[in-house]
Design an enzyme around this catalytic site. Structure first.
Site, PDB file in Angstrom:
ATOM      1  N   PRO A  76       8.795   7.709  -8.247  1.00  0.00           N
ATOM      2  CA  PRO A  76       9.294   6.465  -8.859  1.00  0.00           C
ATOM      3  C   PRO A  76       8.290   5.316  -8.921  1.00  0.00           C
ATOM      4  O   PRO A  76       8.542   4.332  -9.596  1.00  0.00           O
ATOM      5  CB  PRO A  76      10.482   6.091  -7.966  1.00  0.00           C
ATOM      6  CG  PRO A  76      10.173   6.713  -6.646  1.00  0.00           C
ATOM      7  CD  PRO A  76       9.417   7.966  -6.941  1.00  0.00           C
ATOM      8  N   GLU A 119      -4.240   1.470  -3.912  1.00  0.00           N
ATOM      9  CA  GLU A 119      -3.702   2.215  -2.750  1.00  0.00           C
ATOM     10  C   GLU A 119      -4.750   2.361  -1.661  1.00  0.00           C
ATOM     11  O   GLU A 119      -4.442   2.265  -0.477  1.00  0.00           O
ATOM     12  CB  GLU A 119      -3.157   3.583  -3.190  1.00  0.00           C
ATOM     13  CG  GLU A 119      -2.072   3.536  -4.269  1.00  0.00           C
ATOM     14  CD  GLU A 119      -0.976   2.487  -4.068  1.00  0.00           C
ATOM     15  OE1 GLU A 119      -0.707   2.106  -2.910  1.00  0.00           O
ATOM     16  OE2 GLU A 119      -0.409   2.026  -5.085  1.00  0.00           O
ATOM     17  N   HIS A 177      -5.044  -0.779   0.456  1.00  0.00           N
ATOM     18  CA  HIS A 177      -4.019  -0.912   1.494  1.00  0.00           C
ATOM     19  C   HIS A 177      -4.489  -0.361   2.847  1.00  0.00           C
ATOM     20  O   HIS A 177      -3.908  -0.687   3.882  1.00  0.00           O
ATOM     21  CB  HIS A 177      -2.744  -0.166   1.079  1.00  0.00           C
ATOM     22  CG  HIS A 177      -1.785  -0.977   0.260  1.00  0.00           C
ATOM     23  ND1 HIS A 177      -1.279  -2.186   0.678  1.00  0.00           N
ATOM     24  CD2 HIS A 177      -1.208  -0.736  -0.956  1.00  0.00           C
ATOM     25  CE1 HIS A 177      -0.430  -2.659  -0.241  1.00  0.00           C
ATOM     26  NE2 HIS A 177      -0.377  -1.796  -1.247  1.00  0.00           N
ATOM     27  N   TYR A 203       2.597  -9.820  -5.443  1.00  0.00           N
ATOM     28  CA  TYR A 203       1.381  -9.129  -5.884  1.00  0.00           C
ATOM     29  C   TYR A 203       0.373 -10.097  -6.499  1.00  0.00           C
ATOM     30  O   TYR A 203      -0.762 -10.197  -6.052  1.00  0.00           O
ATOM     31  CB  TYR A 203       1.724  -8.079  -6.950  1.00  0.00           C
ATOM     32  CG  TYR A 203       2.326  -6.816  -6.403  1.00  0.00           C
ATOM     33  CD1 TYR A 203       3.695  -6.729  -6.168  1.00  0.00           C
ATOM     34  CD2 TYR A 203       1.546  -5.695  -6.142  1.00  0.00           C
ATOM     35  CE1 TYR A 203       4.258  -5.564  -5.683  1.00  0.00           C
ATOM     36  CE2 TYR A 203       2.110  -4.525  -5.658  1.00  0.00           C
ATOM     37  CZ  TYR A 203       3.467  -4.451  -5.428  1.00  0.00           C
ATOM     38  OH  TYR A 203       4.017  -3.301  -4.945  1.00  0.00           O
TER      39      TYR A 203
HETATM   40  N1  BES Z   1       3.412  -0.241  -1.609  1.00  0.00           N
HETATM   41  C1  BES Z   1       3.542  -0.241  -3.019  1.00  0.00           C
HETATM   42  C2  BES Z   1       4.732   0.523  -3.532  1.00  0.00           C
HETATM   43  C3  BES Z   1       6.081   0.053  -3.018  1.00  0.00           C
HETATM   44  C4  BES Z   1       6.396  -1.283  -2.884  1.00  0.00           C
HETATM   45  C5  BES Z   1       7.045   0.988  -2.684  1.00  0.00           C
HETATM   46  C6  BES Z   1       7.641  -1.665  -2.395  1.00  0.00           C
HETATM   47  C7  BES Z   1       8.273   0.590  -2.192  1.00  0.00           C
HETATM   48  C8  BES Z   1       8.579  -0.740  -2.042  1.00  0.00           C
HETATM   49  C9  BES Z   1       2.274   0.275  -3.686  1.00  0.00           C
HETATM   50  O1  BES Z   1       1.111  -0.006  -3.015  1.00  0.00           O
HETATM   51  C10 BES Z   1       2.175  -0.405  -5.002  1.00  0.00           C
HETATM   52  O2  BES Z   1       2.039  -1.592  -5.010  1.00  0.00           O
HETATM   53  N2  BES Z   1       2.240   0.346  -6.085  1.00  0.00           N
HETATM   54  C11 BES Z   1       2.147  -0.189  -7.429  1.00  0.00           C
HETATM   55  C12 BES Z   1       0.777   0.006  -7.996  1.00  0.00           C
HETATM   56  C13 BES Z   1      -0.105  -1.171  -8.056  1.00  0.00           C
HETATM   57  C14 BES Z   1      -1.384  -0.868  -8.823  1.00  0.00           C
HETATM   58  C15 BES Z   1       0.477  -2.472  -8.449  1.00  0.00           C
HETATM   59  C16 BES Z   1       3.108   0.601  -8.297  1.00  0.00           C
HETATM   60  O3  BES Z   1       3.662   1.586  -7.830  1.00  0.00           O
HETATM   61  O4  BES Z   1       3.272   0.228  -9.448  1.00  0.00           O
HETATM   62 ZN    ZN Z   2       0.633  -2.090  -3.092  1.00  0.00          ZN
END
Ligand code: BES
Ligand code: ZN
Length: 637
Positions: free
Chosen positions: A296, A326, A329, A411
């Protein structure tokens, strides 16, 4: 007859022991109820009382049961008693069937008393265990529900192969649906795991993944650095691997492996450039797991093994900023963690800033600035939809769903805040400061206040009169973007905007635009610069010149399909159907459903597609798309 009756009763009882059959949507909790019931706990999104008894290590021993779609076995919980008078260990659970609880070292039949405490929709159920007198570790036998919110079970048809597949997604508060745990980012633990699966399938976890281990059924793992519960992850399936550089192995199903290895070739360089600025990568191996398309999210920073959507495999490495994110992080989030979800910007804002620095170092300033501009424009649009509390970096909204803290404010406003600090203090000073920050708070969970104190002592006091306390306050506690921030601008996009205007006003034909050197980012800016309303003739002209309907880049397709929906360009509908039934990444599918639901005549199309696609989506996607579809048609899809 009696035997049948007995069996029936047994079945009924077993079914009842699950707290419910379906994950309860978070929307059901009233924020008032949440703050009343949970306000006395250290983290409102967790039942745990880690101020009294705090877990520190888990030994997981689980079997992956693909027939019943459950994990079953036991976990041994090691803990510290913080308050010497404390008698109870409190854990979070969600739809877990707890079978037996016993002390590890005392005699087996010496069961421990335990009971279920409060239940709150979305948060699950409190598990209260009386700790043994000798404080010996506690062994909990349990099994998960087939509907566990943190697990997705895929049939072979939902993968690229002939085997079933399982993956977890624990962030923000889903670890509790597959492990009884103190599911709060304030608590950090180490873990070992023994996972049993049918032979020939591979299990991977957010731990050392030893590719030398035979795939004979038993897989063992050890995570020796303390991490919060949301970073515990597992996947099982016909997962193959390819080592692509010193620190990086790509795990994926065979069908994707070579494309993924090509796409992610820059990862090793990304590690080196990040280490050069922010200090050592402290997790040993950095592997990538490419999931089936129903994953997802874009990515999930599970330590040592990021989980990645296959939708960024574009063939030209143009979407690999997500890998940079990623990876980043590993410093911001995994090493230094937000203690509470309210402070999500400490994880995501820092990471988005680091991501931009990595992209700049690896791909140059042009690409970084183009991405910054796309992000800035999207952020402004999203912020207009958010109320004032949600627009603050230190989010003051009374929400009952921690996912709400992950808007573009955390973000992107977070990222631009750090970028602004960098501009004020100069890159050299700011880099040194962040390097110290990661070192100082390594393996700790912290608050915004901790950051601000560190900022004052190590940057503001050392270089006085550079920024004011009021400015910092404005960034953290005021809605909207500060007026003293200069939005990003790039010449490359100025050129594209100009071309878009010329085409729109009929001064240039699509087939005469030279797009041969355009990158994905330029395509996206071009599509976003077009007027919302376009004629069929205009859409056809674009499509004939650029074959946008058949783009294999998931982001470009997304933007094009949105335009197609808004203008009812039917030629793209077969592609739309294909897209929505094959991809489950919320960011890419949700806007398309929203757009269809806004076009009266497309509601039927949307519900038909959704009916077909829904069984293949992750429950996180289902929860969100259900809301959109229900809002419009008013009942269960
Ligand atoms: N940690 C997040 C994904 C997340 C956030 C899962 C909150 C569940 C709850 C991950 O590091 C993330 O930010 N993913 C983004 C990608 C990014 C390039 C902005 C995404 O999945 O779109
Ligand atoms: Zn993230």
């Amino acid at each position: 007859m009696r035997a049948i009756l007995f069996l029936f009763v047994l079945l009924a009882v077993t079914a009842c022991q699950y707290q419910s059959n379906k994950p309860l949507p978070n929307t059901q909790i009233n924020p008032e109820t949440l703050s009343q019931m949970n306000a006395h706990r250290p983290d409102v999104f967790s039942f745990s009382r880690h101020d009294e008894v705090k877990i520190k290590h888990l030994d997981l021993n689980l079997e992956v049961n693909f027939k019943q779609l459950i994990l079953e076995g036991f976990v041994v919980v090691h803990y510290d008693v913080i308050n010497p008078d404390a008698k109870r260990l409190v854990l979070d659970t969600r739809e877990l069937k707890i079978k037996r609880v016993e002390p590890l070292y005392e005699q087996k039949h010496n069961k421990l008393n335990w009971n279920k405490g409060d239940s709150i929709a979305g948060l699950g159920t409190e598990l209260i265990i009386n700790i043994p007198e000798d404080h010996s570790p506690i062994k909990i036998y349990y099994q998960t529900s087939p509907q566990a919110s943190g697990l997705q079970w895929l049939s072979p048809a939902q993968t690229h192969g002939q085997h079933p597949y399982l993956f977890s997604q624990s962030q923000a508060i889903h670890a509790r649906s597959w492990i009884p745990i103190q599911d709060t980012p304030s608590v950090r633990i180490t873990y070992n795991a023994k996972i049993q699966v049918k032979p020939n399938l591979r299990v991977v976890m957010s731990a050392d993944n030893n590719t030398q281990q035979a795939v004979d059924g038993l897989h063992t793992f050890s995570m020796q650095q303390a991490i919060p519960a949301y970073l515990i992850a597992i996947a099982a399936g016909d997962i193959q691997y390819k080592k692509i550089s010193d620190h990086v192995t790509v795990f994926a199903q065979q069908q994707l492996l070579s494309d993924a290895a090509y796409e992610f070739a820059a990862t090793e360089e990304m590690i080196s450039v990040t280490e050069a600025i922010y200090g050592e990568y402290r997790w040993g191996q950095y592997d990538l797991l490419v999931l089936p398309p129903s994953f997802p999210f874009g990515g999930m920073e599970n330590p040592k093994l990021s989980h990645i959507t296959p939708t960024i495999i574009a063939g030209d490495r143009s979407l690999d900023s997500l890998i940079a994110h990623e990876l980043a992080h590993s410093w911001s989030g995994n090493l230094v963690t937000n203690a509470l979800w309210q402070d999500a910007w400490l994880n995501e804002g820092f990471t988005s800033y680091l991501e931009s620095r990595i992209v700049e170092a690896v791909y140059g300033r042009d690409r970084m600035m183009m991405e910054a501009t796309l992000i800035y424009d999207a952020m402004l649009a999203e912020m207009q939809q958010l109320d004032n509390n949600m627009q603050k970096l230190v989010n003051t909204s009374k929400t009952n769903d921690p996912d709400d803290f992950f808007s573009s404010v955390a973000y992107d406003k977070g990222r631009f805040f750090l970028e602004w600090l960098e501009q004020q203090f100069g890159r050299e000073h700011f880099d040194r400061f962040l390097n110290q920050y990661f070192d100082h708070f390594a393996f700790q969970s912290i608050s915004t206040e901790d950051f601000v104190t560190f900022l004052k002592e190590n940057l503001m006091d050392r270089y006085p009169n550079t920024v004011t306390t009021e400015q910092i306050h404005t960034w953290l506690h005021q809605p909207a973007m500060p007026v003293f921030f200069n939005p990003p601008k790039t010449q490359r996009f100025a050129v594209i905007s100009d071309i878009a205007d010329k085409w729109t006003s009929g001064k240039v034909r699509a087939k005469n635009i030279d797009t041969s050197q355009w990158t994905t980012q330029e395509w996206l800016h071009f599509l976003r610069s077009l007027p919302v309303q376009l004629t069929f003739v205009q859409l056809q002209e674009l499509d004939q010149a650029f074959d946008l309907t058949h783009s294999t880049n998931s982001e470009i397709s997304h933007d094009w399909l949105l335009i197609a929906i808004n203008n009812r360009y039917e030629i793209a509908y077969p592609r739309l159907i294909d897209y929505l039934t094959h991809i489950g990444r919320v960011k890419l599918i949700k806007p398309l459903y929203e757009a269809m639901m806004k076009q009266g005549e497309l509601i039927n199309l949307a519900t038909n597609i959704y009916q077909k696609a829904r069984p293949g989506y992750h429950h996180i996607a289902i929860q969100q798309i259900d809301k959109i579809v229900k809002q419009t048609i008013g009942d269960e899809p």
